[in-house]
Each structure stands twice: as structure tokens, then as C-alpha cells.
Design a protein around this motif. Structure first.
Motif, PDB file in Angstrom:
ATOM      1  N   LEU A 145      40.476  31.995  46.620  1.00 29.24           N
ATOM      2  CA  LEU A 145      40.119  31.485  45.296  1.00 29.24           C
ATOM      3  C   LEU A 145      40.292  29.967  45.198  1.00 29.24           C
ATOM      4  O   LEU A 145      39.531  29.292  44.495  1.00 29.24           O
ATOM      5  CB  LEU A 145      40.982  32.169  44.231  1.00 29.24           C
ATOM      6  CG  LEU A 145      40.736  33.669  44.021  1.00 29.24           C
ATOM      7  CD1 LEU A 145      41.797  34.259  43.094  1.00 29.24           C
ATOM      8  CD2 LEU A 145      39.352  33.915  43.462  1.00 29.24           C
ATOM      9  N   HIS A 146      41.265  29.441  45.922  1.00 29.47           N
ATOM     10  CA  HIS A 146      41.536  27.990  45.869  1.00 29.47           C
ATOM     11  C   HIS A 146      40.417  27.188  46.523  1.00 29.47           C
ATOM     12  O   HIS A 146      40.108  26.071  46.060  1.00 29.47           O
ATOM     13  CB  HIS A 146      42.860  27.685  46.568  1.00 29.47           C
ATOM     14  CG  HIS A 146      43.240  26.236  46.527  1.00 29.47           C
ATOM     15  ND1 HIS A 146      43.653  25.592  45.375  1.00 29.47           N
ATOM     16  CD2 HIS A 146      43.258  25.292  47.520  1.00 29.47           C
ATOM     17  CE1 HIS A 146      43.893  24.319  45.652  1.00 29.47           C
ATOM     18  NE2 HIS A 146      43.670  24.114  46.943  1.00 29.47           N
ATOM     19  N   LEU A 175      48.008  39.096  48.484  1.00 34.64           N
ATOM     20  CA  LEU A 175      47.974  38.190  47.338  1.00 34.64           C
ATOM     21  C   LEU A 175      47.838  36.742  47.793  1.00 34.64           C
ATOM     22  O   LEU A 175      47.073  35.957  47.188  1.00 34.64           O
ATOM     23  CB  LEU A 175      49.246  38.372  46.509  1.00 34.64           C
ATOM     24  CG  LEU A 175      49.339  37.550  45.223  1.00 34.64           C
ATOM     25  CD1 LEU A 175      48.192  37.879  44.282  1.00 34.64           C
ATOM     26  CD2 LEU A 175      50.681  37.790  44.535  1.00 34.64           C
ATOM     27  N   LEU A 176      48.544  36.374  48.847  1.00 30.47           N
ATOM     28  CA  LEU A 176      48.420  35.016  49.388  1.00 30.47           C
ATOM     29  C   LEU A 176      47.010  34.753  49.898  1.00 30.47           C
ATOM     30  O   LEU A 176      46.448  33.669  49.678  1.00 30.47           O
ATOM     31  CB  LEU A 176      49.435  34.814  50.520  1.00 30.47           C
ATOM     32  CG  LEU A 176      50.906  34.737  50.108  1.00 30.47           C
ATOM     33  CD1 LEU A 176      51.805  34.690  51.338  1.00 30.47           C
ATOM     34  CD2 LEU A 176      51.160  33.523  49.212  1.00 30.47           C
ATOM     35  N   ILE A 187      44.213  36.178  48.912  1.00 29.73           N
ATOM     36  CA  ILE A 187      43.313  36.048  47.759  1.00 29.73           C
ATOM     37  C   ILE A 187      43.481  34.678  47.104  1.00 29.73           C
ATOM     38  O   ILE A 187      42.503  34.031  46.705  1.00 29.73           O
ATOM     39  CB  ILE A 187      43.593  37.177  46.745  1.00 29.73           C
ATOM     40  CG1 ILE A 187      43.060  38.498  47.282  1.00 29.73           C
ATOM     41  CG2 ILE A 187      42.957  36.860  45.391  1.00 29.73           C
ATOM     42  CD1 ILE A 187      43.423  39.688  46.438  1.00 29.73           C
ATOM     43  N   THR A 188      44.722  34.213  47.004  1.00 32.63           N
ATOM     44  CA  THR A 188      44.994  32.903  46.407  1.00 32.63           C
ATOM     45  C   THR A 188      44.308  31.793  47.188  1.00 32.63           C
ATOM     46  O   THR A 188      43.703  30.880  46.607  1.00 32.63           O
ATOM     47  CB  THR A 188      46.511  32.641  46.361  1.00 32.63           C
ATOM     48  OG1 THR A 188      47.155  33.674  45.596  1.00 32.63           O
ATOM     49  CG2 THR A 188      46.808  31.285  45.735  1.00 32.63           C
ATOM     50  N   VAL A 189      44.376  31.883  48.505  1.00 40.90           N
ATOM     51  CA  VAL A 189      43.727  30.874  49.352  1.00 40.90           C
ATOM     52  C   VAL A 189      42.216  30.918  49.168  1.00 40.90           C
ATOM     53  O   VAL A 189      41.556  29.877  49.015  1.00 40.90           O
ATOM     54  CB  VAL A 189      44.099  31.095  50.833  1.00 40.90           C
ATOM     55  CG1 VAL A 189      43.255  30.193  51.736  1.00 40.90           C
ATOM     56  CG2 VAL A 189      45.581  30.832  51.058  1.00 40.90           C
ATOM     57  N   ALA A 245      40.586  36.809  38.286  1.00 48.51           N
ATOM     58  CA  ALA A 245      40.437  35.380  38.539  1.00 48.51           C
ATOM     59  C   ALA A 245      38.959  34.981  38.560  1.00 48.51           C
ATOM     60  O   ALA A 245      38.583  33.904  38.081  1.00 48.51           O
ATOM     61  CB  ALA A 245      41.107  35.010  39.862  1.00 48.51           C
ATOM     62  N   VAL A 250      43.511  41.754  40.461  1.00 44.63           N
ATOM     63  CA  VAL A 250      43.934  40.345  40.412  1.00 44.63           C
ATOM     64  C   VAL A 250      42.787  39.431  40.837  1.00 44.63           C
ATOM     65  O   VAL A 250      42.505  38.405  40.186  1.00 44.63           O
ATOM     66  CB  VAL A 250      45.157  40.129  41.319  1.00 44.63           C
ATOM     67  CG1 VAL A 250      45.475  38.630  41.446  1.00 44.63           C
ATOM     68  CG2 VAL A 250      46.375  40.879  40.775  1.00 44.63           C
ATOM     69  N   PHE A 251      42.110  39.801  41.918  1.00 46.42           N
ATOM     70  CA  PHE A 251      40.993  39.006  42.443  1.00 46.42           C
ATOM     71  C   PHE A 251      39.864  38.902  41.421  1.00 46.42           C
ATOM     72  O   PHE A 251      39.389  37.807  41.112  1.00 46.42           O
ATOM     73  CB  PHE A 251      40.504  39.657  43.738  1.00 46.42           C
ATOM     74  CG  PHE A 251      39.313  38.986  44.370  1.00 46.42           C
ATOM     75  CD1 PHE A 251      39.330  37.632  44.649  1.00 46.42           C
ATOM     76  CD2 PHE A 251      38.186  39.723  44.706  1.00 46.42           C
ATOM     77  CE1 PHE A 251      38.241  37.007  45.252  1.00 46.42           C
ATOM     78  CE2 PHE A 251      37.101  39.116  45.300  1.00 46.42           C
ATOM     79  CZ  PHE A 251      37.115  37.756  45.566  1.00 46.42           C
TER      80      PHE A 251
END
Length: 251
Positions: free
Chosen positions: A22-23, A15-16, A18-20, A238, A234-235
Motif C-alpha cells: 500500500l505504501h 500485515l507488514l 500489505i503495508t509495504v 485501505a 484490512v487491505f
């Protein structure tokens, strides 16, 4: 307990990652950049090869089988997070999704995940049946693999008629589009490595006289499949929040 820990680590670190990804992505285009999918595929593949291998070894299999299973899931991650979404958006540029039920892009993502997840689960279960060290009920049954595959096919057809053709078109794009060769190669490698893992675990189970080791490793594989399926949802949720699918509602 050790396997469960690594499964949880995969979820959190994935999850971390993917967050990076996407950011740092570029949001200026009309479609998501392929580099976003490539980065996600590479990131999740690294998470997979480490955490899956450690969890499988903690479940009792050999390091060789554990690393093979980790490598298999890394190949799945490349296909699932990298090439699959790329094929989906490339195909969707030309062919809008037939959206009979007027679903949102987010709902279509969940629909795709359910059907494709069942196919992945059927494939893993089938490989486990091929190399099982004992007969049911001490080892996986082939009827379950057939049931899962039948469910996935029926769901793809049924949802296309009632709700949306998202799942069936995703499969079509992944098997006939520009990314089809790469996806096929990645999944072939994945199947080979998972087969090596199950074969090695079966030998280990026979040596120990404990079929439970084999079954435990199978459930570890299924748990990771579910974790990566949730991460994929989740990916993509987004992604479609920024770049919704092109769809049409037949009159």
C-alpha cells in the motif's frame, strides 16, 4: 504451540507485506492499479506457502501434506488478494453496487468478507469431510459444510435485499468477469492441493491410530483462513478509503 506460533507469524508478516504494498502504490488514478492487487497476491501467497506448511507439519502431518496445504493457501491468496479485487473493481466500473441501506464502502467490504469467507470455510470443511479418517464425532461432520454453504447463500441474498448487493455482485463479478477464468483455475488448484493435504493427513492419522491429528490440521487450516480473511479486510479497507466503490441507492 508450534502451529499457533506460525499462525501468528502469518498475521504479522502478512500485515507488514500489505503495508509495504500500500505504501508503494500509485494513487494518482481514478481506480486502483492492478499491479497493487498483483503485488498483494504474490506477497501473501509467499507468506501462506511458508507459514501454512510449517504450521501443518507442527500439527503432526507429513511434510508432503503440509507443503500441499501451504500451496493450496498460496493459490487461494492469489485468487483472493490478486484477481478477486481486480474483478470487483473492473465490474464496479460498469455496474454500480445496489446500496439499499446506504452503507459505506468499508462496511460493504466487511459484508463481502463475511459471505465469501463462509463459502471458503464450507469448501475447506467439505474437503475435510471427504477424506476424513473416521466418523463423527471423531472427525468433521458433513452437516456443518452444508450449514455453512446455506448460510453464505442466504446471507448473500438477504443482505442484497436489506443492506447492499455488494456480496452477491462480488461473486457475480468474480465468476463472470474478465478474471473469472484465472480465479476458477486458482481455486481449482487450491482445492486439489488441499485435497492432497487432507488425504495425506488422513493416512498419517490412520497409521498413528489418532484421528486427532487430522482434526488438528483442519483447525489449523481454518485458523489460517480466518487470518487471511482479516488481512483481506484490512487491505480492502485501505483501498476503498482512496477509491470508494461506485454505488447507487434505489429509490
Amino acid at each position: 504451540m508450534g502451529s499457533m506460533l506460525w499462525i501468528a507469524v502469518a498475521g504479522v508478516v502478512g500485515l507488514l507485506a500489505i503495508t509495504v504494498v500500500l505504501h508503494i502504490q500509485d494513487r494518482t488514478g481514478t481506480v486502483p492499479p492492478t499491479s497493487t492487487f498483483a503485488a498483494a497476491g504474490i506477497a501473501i501467497s509467499v507468506v501462506a506457502i511458508v507459514t501454512v506448511a510449517l504450521a501443518a507439519h507442527a500439527a503432526g502431518t507429513t511434510w508432503r501434506a503440509a507443503i500441499a496445504l501451504g500451496g493450496g493457501f498460496a493459490a487461494i491468496a492469489i485468487a483472493k488478494f490478486g484477481m478477486g479485487p481486480t474483478a470487483l473493481y473492473q465490474g464496479n466500473r460498469v455496474h454500480p453496487i445496489q446500496n439499499v441501506g446506504g452503507l459505506t464502502s468499508g462496511t460493504m467490504v466487511v459484508l463481502i468478507a463475511g459471505v465469501v469467507g463462509a463459502l471458503y470455510l464450507a469448501a475447506i470443511w467439505l474437503l475435510a469431510v471427504v477424506f476424513r479418517p473416521a466418523r463423527p464425532p471423531d472427525a468433521p461432520s458433513g452437516k456443518t459444510a452444508i450449514g455453512l454453504a446455506a448460510f453464505a447463500v442466504a446471507a448473500a441474498i438477504g443482505t442484497s435485499v436489506v443492506f447492499s448487493s455488494a456480496a452477491s455482485q462480488y461473486i457475480d463479478f468474480a465468476t463472470t468477469g474478465l478474471e473469472a477464468g484465472g480465479i476458477a483455475l486458482a481455486l481449482f488448484v487450491a482445492a486439489g492441493l488441499v485435497a492432497v493435504a487432507f488425504h495425506g493427513t488422513a493416512l498419517r492419522s490412520k497409521t498413528l491410530g489418532q484421528a486427532s491429528v487430522y482434526v488438528t490440521v483442519l483447525w489449523v487450516a481454518i485458523a489460517f483462513l480466518l487470518v487471511f480473511q482479516v488481512l483481506w479486510i484490512v487491505f480492502l479497507l485501505a483501498i476503498v478509503a482512496i477509491w470508494p466503490f461506485r454505488s447507487v441507492t434505489p429509490k
